[in-house]
Design a protein around this motif. Structure first.
Motif, PDB file in Angstrom:
ATOM      1  N   UNK A   1      -4.858 -13.311  -6.459  1.00 30.34           N
ATOM      2  CA  UNK A   1      -4.449 -12.173  -7.412  1.00 30.34           C
ATOM      3  C   UNK A   1      -5.861 -11.356  -7.356  1.00 30.34           C
ATOM      4  N   UNK A   2      -7.162 -11.528  -7.894  1.00 26.24           N
ATOM      5  CA  UNK A   2      -8.411 -11.119  -7.594  1.00 26.24           C
ATOM      6  C   UNK A   2      -8.865 -10.102  -6.835  1.00 26.24           C
ATOM      7  N   UNK A   3      -8.448 -10.995  -5.541  1.00 25.68           N
ATOM      8  CA  UNK A   3      -8.531 -10.623  -3.967  1.00 25.68           C
ATOM      9  C   UNK A   3      -7.877  -9.378  -4.154  1.00 25.68           C
ATOM     10  N   UNK A   4      -6.211  -9.467  -4.278  1.00 25.46           N
ATOM     11  CA  UNK A   4      -5.003  -8.409  -4.451  1.00 25.46           C
ATOM     12  C   UNK A   4      -6.561  -7.066  -4.492  1.00 25.46           C
ATOM     13  N   UNK A   5      -6.829  -7.343  -6.312  1.00 23.43           N
ATOM     14  CA  UNK A   5      -7.227  -5.623  -6.697  1.00 23.43           C
ATOM     15  C   UNK A   5      -8.322  -5.596  -6.518  1.00 23.43           C
ATOM     16  N   UNK A   6      -9.731  -6.444  -5.817  1.00 21.64           N
ATOM     17  CA  UNK A   6     -10.500  -6.151  -4.714  1.00 21.64           C
ATOM     18  C   UNK A   6     -10.083  -5.256  -3.892  1.00 21.64           C
ATOM     19  N   UNK A   7      -9.266  -5.141  -2.909  1.00 17.91           N
ATOM     20  CA  UNK A   7      -8.643  -4.864  -2.145  1.00 17.91           C
ATOM     21  C   UNK A   7      -7.980  -3.500  -2.723  1.00 17.91           C
ATOM     22  N   UNK A   8      -7.758  -3.579  -2.900  1.00 15.09           N
ATOM     23  CA  UNK A   8      -7.401  -2.609  -3.443  1.00 15.09           C
ATOM     24  C   UNK A   8      -7.394  -1.114  -4.009  1.00 15.09           C
ATOM     25  N   UNK A   9      -9.213  -1.620  -4.981  1.00 16.13           N
ATOM     26  CA  UNK A   9      -9.903  -0.773  -5.216  1.00 16.13           C
ATOM     27  C   UNK A   9     -10.387   0.826  -4.896  1.00 16.13           C
ATOM     28  N   UNK A  10     -10.924  -0.099  -3.457  1.00 11.39           N
ATOM     29  CA  UNK A  10     -11.385   1.035  -2.393  1.00 11.39           C
ATOM     30  C   UNK A  10     -10.142   1.996  -1.686  1.00 11.39           C
ATOM     31  N   UNK A  11      -8.647   1.707  -1.947  1.00  9.87           N
ATOM     32  CA  UNK A  11      -8.124   2.156  -0.944  1.00  9.87           C
ATOM     33  C   UNK A  11      -7.652   3.044  -2.612  1.00  9.87           C
ATOM     34  N   UNK A  12      -7.258   2.194  -3.628  1.00 14.83           N
ATOM     35  CA  UNK A  12      -6.716   4.530  -4.854  1.00 14.83           C
ATOM     36  C   UNK A  12      -8.093   5.233  -4.807  1.00 14.83           C
ATOM     37  N   UNK A  13      -9.386   4.672  -4.779  1.00 14.69           N
ATOM     38  CA  UNK A  13      -9.809   5.589  -4.688  1.00 14.69           C
ATOM     39  C   UNK A  13      -9.937   6.757  -3.323  1.00 14.69           C
ATOM     40  N   UNK A  14      -9.382   6.367  -2.058  1.00 12.21           N
ATOM     41  CA  UNK A  14      -9.704   6.839  -1.068  1.00 12.21           C
ATOM     42  C   UNK A  14      -7.805   7.853  -1.195  1.00 12.21           C
ATOM     43  N   UNK A  15      -6.929   7.189  -1.889  1.00 11.40           N
ATOM     44  CA  UNK A  15      -6.144   7.467  -2.426  1.00 11.40           C
ATOM     45  C   UNK A  15      -6.113   8.734  -3.702  1.00 11.40           C
TER      46      UNK A  15
ATOM     47  N   UNK B   1      -6.423  -0.841   5.690  1.00  9.45           N
ATOM     48  CA  UNK B   1      -5.135  -0.428   5.380  1.00  9.45           C
ATOM     49  C   UNK B   1      -4.838   1.301   4.956  1.00  9.45           C
ATOM     50  N   UNK B   2      -5.947   1.715   5.305  1.00 10.98           N
ATOM     51  CA  UNK B   2      -6.672   3.066   4.900  1.00 10.98           C
ATOM     52  C   UNK B   2      -5.464   3.794   4.939  1.00 10.98           C
ATOM     53  N   UNK B   3      -4.765   3.577   6.995  1.00 17.31           N
ATOM     54  CA  UNK B   3      -3.937   4.954   7.190  1.00 17.31           C
ATOM     55  C   UNK B   3      -3.066   5.269   6.208  1.00 17.31           C
TER      56      UNK B   3
ATOM     57  N   UNK C   1       1.465   7.538   2.768  1.00 12.82           N
ATOM     58  CA  UNK C   1       2.541   7.180   1.671  1.00 12.82           C
ATOM     59  C   UNK C   1       1.895   8.847   0.074  1.00 12.82           C
ATOM     60  N   UNK C   2       0.607   8.561   0.410  1.00 10.42           N
ATOM     61  CA  UNK C   2      -0.075   9.595  -0.519  1.00 10.42           C
ATOM     62  C   UNK C   2       0.216  10.492  -0.531  1.00 10.42           C
ATOM     63  N   UNK C   3       0.170  11.657   0.305  1.00 12.47           N
ATOM     64  CA  UNK C   3       0.555  12.704   1.194  1.00 12.47           C
ATOM     65  C   UNK C   3       1.999  12.627   0.842  1.00 12.47           C
ATOM     66  N   UNK C   4       3.016  11.649   1.058  1.00  9.57           N
ATOM     67  CA  UNK C   4       4.367  12.511   0.846  1.00  9.57           C
ATOM     68  C   UNK C   4       5.250  11.923  -0.550  1.00  9.57           C
TER      69      UNK C   4
ATOM     70  N   UNK D   1       0.904  -1.314  -0.208  1.00  6.36           N
ATOM     71  CA  UNK D   1      -0.005   0.141   0.065  1.00  6.36           C
ATOM     72  C   UNK D   1       1.486   1.778   0.157  1.00  6.36           C
ATOM     73  N   UNK D   2       2.163   0.805   0.789  1.00  3.04           N
ATOM     74  CA  UNK D   2       2.597   2.190   0.827  1.00  3.04           C
ATOM     75  C   UNK D   2       2.985   3.077  -0.809  1.00  3.04           C
ATOM     76  N   UNK D   3       4.150   1.557  -1.475  1.00  2.00           N
ATOM     77  CA  UNK D   3       4.652   2.037  -3.055  1.00  2.00           C
ATOM     78  C   UNK D   3       3.134   2.192  -3.704  1.00  2.00           C
ATOM     79  N   UNK D   4       1.916   1.936  -3.772  1.00  2.00           N
ATOM     80  CA  UNK D   4       0.894   2.905  -4.213  1.00  2.00           C
ATOM     81  C   UNK D   4       0.427   4.682  -3.723  1.00  2.00           C
ATOM     82  N   UNK D   5       0.360   4.214  -2.701  1.00  2.00           N
ATOM     83  CA  UNK D   5       0.243   5.684  -2.077  1.00  2.00           C
ATOM     84  C   UNK D   5       1.355   6.776  -2.766  1.00  2.00           C
ATOM     85  N   UNK D   6       2.954   6.552  -2.678  1.00  2.00           N
ATOM     86  CA  UNK D   6       4.140   7.224  -2.937  1.00  2.00           C
ATOM     87  C   UNK D   6       3.282   7.179  -4.948  1.00  2.00           C
TER      88      UNK D   6
END
Length: 258
Positions: A43-57, A209-211, A216-219, A15-20
């Motif tokens: 893999x498909x679960x990983x993509x699904x977990x990331x999508x809401x995180x991506x939206x917050x980022x 994982x949102x925090x 990481x996005x702000x950094x 998540x830190x890598x994606x946030x950067x």
């Protein structure tokens, strides 16, 4: 899984890598982050977990880059991107994500290597001329980007192949990129819900994982604000090179079954 330390040992760096990346440091970190999480979950679960995180980022990045944009770039690429997402949804059961990764990786590698070879051969400090917007090319690369974003969370390299030669200033480039992928990720919610991937378990994992995502996005956004164009563009092309290598490797491994 919510209390499994092994999951978080992999998920937090991913998540830190994606946030950067979302903060403006290019798509390569995101392409590394999603496969990294897939080491802990399917893999498909990983993509699904990331999508809401991506939206917050996306929301954080949109705020961080709210004063910067390039409207012409968005208008050029979004129609093709919408076509690509629609095609991805329609053909997701028939087209291998590994094949898409392999093709995009090869294209990205050629694109980035061409840039670095030209830098070695151009005499003096004379920069290459910026290209103008080309509607046909924008539609083609926008379609690739939308399709790859849907099937493999890998829409960054096609976007960069079209936009980097425009030689936008770094702030305008990052602002346009932030808006572009925020729109794509919001649209992807519809097919992901339809596929049943955004269930309670995956949404709960996303929330935990949102925090990490926010910080990481702000950094990432802070780091980009300190970069001059002479540093920014070689860094971005370097990211394309890394991303292309990762895509090509993952696609080849998946196709060959290694």
């Amino acid at each position: 899984m919510l209390t499994d330390p092994n999951f978080y040992a992999i998920a937090i760096p991913a998540v830190m890598l994606v946030g950067l990346s979302k903060g403006g440091l290019g798509g390569a970190f995101a392409l590394i982050g999603v496969p990294l999480l897939a080491l802990a979950v399917p893999p498909m679960q990983a993509a699904a977990i990331f999508l809401p995180i991506l939206l917050v980022m996306d929301a954080v990045a949109l705020w961080a880059w709210r004063k910067h944009n390039d409207r012409a770039t968005l208008l050029a690429l979004l129609p093709g991107a919408l076509i690509g997402i629609a095609l991805g949804w329609a053909t997701s059961r028939y087209v291998s994500g590994d094949a898409m990764r392999l093709v995009l990786g090869a294209i990205s590698l050629v694109f980035a290597l061409k840039y670095f070879l030209e830098r070695r051969t151009v005499a003096g400090d004379t920069p290459a001329k910026a290209t103008q917007h080309r509607p046909v090319a924008a539609t083609i690369w926008g379609s690739f980007s939308g399709y790859a974003s849907f099937v493999a969370h890998a829409g960054g390299p096609p976007f960069q192949i079209y936009t980097l030669p425009l030689k936008l200033d770094p702030f305008s480039y990052t602002g346009a990129s932030t808006r572009y992928f925020a729109i794509l990720n919001a649209i992807k919610l519809i097919p992901y819900f339809a596929l049943g991937e955004l269930d309670t378990t995956n949404l709960t994992l996303s929330a935990t994982l949102l925090p990490v995502a926010l910080v990481s996005t702000l950094i990432g956004a802070k780091l980009v604000h300190t970069l001059r164009p002479a540093i920014f563009y070689p860094l971005m092309y370097g990211m394309v090179l890394i991303a292309g290598s990762k895509l090509f490797y993952d696609g080849a491994v998946g196709i060959l079954g290694l």
